[in-house]
Design a protein around this motif. Structure first.
Motif, PDB file in Angstrom:
ATOM      1  N   HIS A 107      -4.194  -6.224   8.115  1.00 57.56           N
ATOM      2  CA  HIS A 107      -3.690  -5.687   6.858  1.00 57.56           C
ATOM      3  C   HIS A 107      -3.354  -6.745   5.825  1.00 57.56           C
ATOM      4  CE1 HIS A 107      -2.233  -1.997   9.363  1.00 57.56           C
ATOM      5  NE2 HIS A 107      -3.493  -1.874   8.990  1.00 57.56           N
TER       6      HIS A 107
ATOM      7  N   ARG B 258      -8.703  -4.012   3.461  1.00 51.75           N
ATOM      8  CA  ARG B 258      -7.259  -3.979   3.219  1.00 51.75           C
ATOM      9  C   ARG B 258      -6.653  -5.363   3.001  1.00 51.75           C
ATOM     10  NH1 ARG B 258      -3.025  -4.515   1.881  1.00 51.75           N
ATOM     11  NH2 ARG B 258      -1.119  -3.323   2.257  1.00 51.75           N
TER      12      ARG B 258
ATOM     13  N   ARG C 114       0.829  -1.192   0.000  1.00 50.04           N
ATOM     14  CA  ARG C 114       0.000   0.000   0.000  1.00 50.04           C
ATOM     15  C   ARG C 114       0.868   1.249   0.000  1.00 50.04           C
ATOM     16  NH1 ARG C 114      -2.259   3.996  -0.608  1.00 50.04           N
ATOM     17  NH2 ARG C 114      -3.937   4.929   0.590  1.00 50.04           N
TER      18      ARG C 114
ATOM     19  N   HIS D  29      -7.436  -1.283  -2.615  1.00 49.67           N
ATOM     20  CA  HIS D  29      -6.314  -1.579  -1.738  1.00 49.67           C
ATOM     21  C   HIS D  29      -5.628  -2.891  -2.062  1.00 49.67           C
ATOM     22  CE1 HIS D  29      -6.767   1.744   0.983  1.00 49.67           C
ATOM     23  NE2 HIS D  29      -7.994   1.416   1.310  1.00 49.67           N
TER      24      HIS D  29
END
Length: 301
Positions: free
Chosen positions: A223, A185, A28, A133
């Motif tokens: 994440h 994410r 990211r 994302h």
């Protein structure tokens, strides 16, 4: 077919290039040229991570040439754009090793597919209402899953270029966490199953029915996640690698070096000698040869 190494090149402003020269990165990144701090976004949202970037490129090298002096990339590509000032950021990519293409998560809301042999973009898939994302690939089908800031996961069929499924994750009460946001994410898929999370809780979904089956009890945003045998491995805010059973039980919580995890990578080619690497907010990459403990760390300073 030649074996390729693919990476992202994120060029930094001159004052940061003296401290960091990221030739190869994956993950990211934020908007061009500075920091975005929106009061309407949760502090854990990836959009609030400060980044400094001027260009977004994908570069390919031949593995056979990497160890030789004067090795140069085979090609460099940027996502299609109207001008050099509007190059969309690349937030992540996934490589299809069998058919030699790569899917890209774009900051302009598009999912793009790049053919690795020719370096040509073959698909531009649009439907997300905000930046993308993360992307994940189906194993046996030419399909791509994508998750974005708009709180949705979308399934794309590359044979037609059409969106074939839409899951508005943040609208499901079981996994919704409005105080953290609706952004997606982390995303992974195996067979007819999918795991995703971010603002919403990390959740296991049955893709054919489009229903959540297991909500994992992790308080912090995750994440990155991946399937491994009968487990889901995940990491996010906090210095820990989570080993999760598909039933929702936590089998283990392994300490890691980064204060927040951004990337998990499991070596796919050697079932006898599995190697997992963990990276995040740290100059060190942790290496696991056994999921129960960290074997060693690679330091990049």
């Amino acid at each position: 077919r030649p074996r390729l190494l693919v990476g992202l090149d994120r060029a930094a402003p001159p004052e940061r290039q003296r401290r960091r020269n990221p030739r190869l990165e994956l993950g990211r990144a934020g908007p061009q040229g500075g920091t975005q701090n929106s009061p309407n976004l949760p502090q854990n949202s990836p959009r609030n991570i400060p980044k400094f970037t001027l260009k977004w490129e994908i570069r390919a090298w031949s593995w056979a040439e990497l160890g030789r002096k004067g090795c140069r990339e085979l090609w460099t590509r940027r996502p299609p754009c109207r001008s050099s000032l509007e190059v969309p950021e690349i937030n992540g990519l996934e490589v299809n090793q069998r058919d030699h293409w790569v899917a890209l998560a774009g900051g302009d809301g598009a999912v793009r597919v790049l053919d690795l042999e020719s370096g040509a973009f073959t698909h531009e898939l649009r439907g997300h209402q905000d930046l993308v994302h993360v992307v994940a690939l189906r194993e046996q089908l030419p399909q791509v899953l994508s998750g974005g800031e708009d709180g949705t996961v979308r399934l794309w069929d590359l044979r037609t270029g059409a969106q074939v499924q839409l899951i508005e994750v943040h609208k499901y009460q079981e996994c919704s966490r409005p105080q953290l946001g609706k952004w997606i994410r982390c995303l992974a898929t195996e067979s007819d199953w999918m795991v995703c999370g971010g603002g919403p809780a990390l959740t296991l979904w049955h893709l054919r029915s489009g229903t959540p089956t297991t909500v994992f009890g992790l308080a912090q945003p995750q994440h990155h996640a991946l399937f491994h045998q009968d487990l889901v491995l995940s990491g996010g805010v906090g210095p820990a690698l989570h080993l999760l059973q598909l039933s929702g039980d936590v089998r283990g919580k392994v300490p890691v070096t980064p204060a927040a995890l951004r990337s998990l990578c499991l070596h796919p080619r050697s079932p006898e000698h599995q190697v997992l690497t963990v990276a995040g907010n740290s100059p060190k990459i942790d290496v696991f040869t056994n999921l129960g403990y960290r074997a060693f760390s690679l330091s990049f300073t």
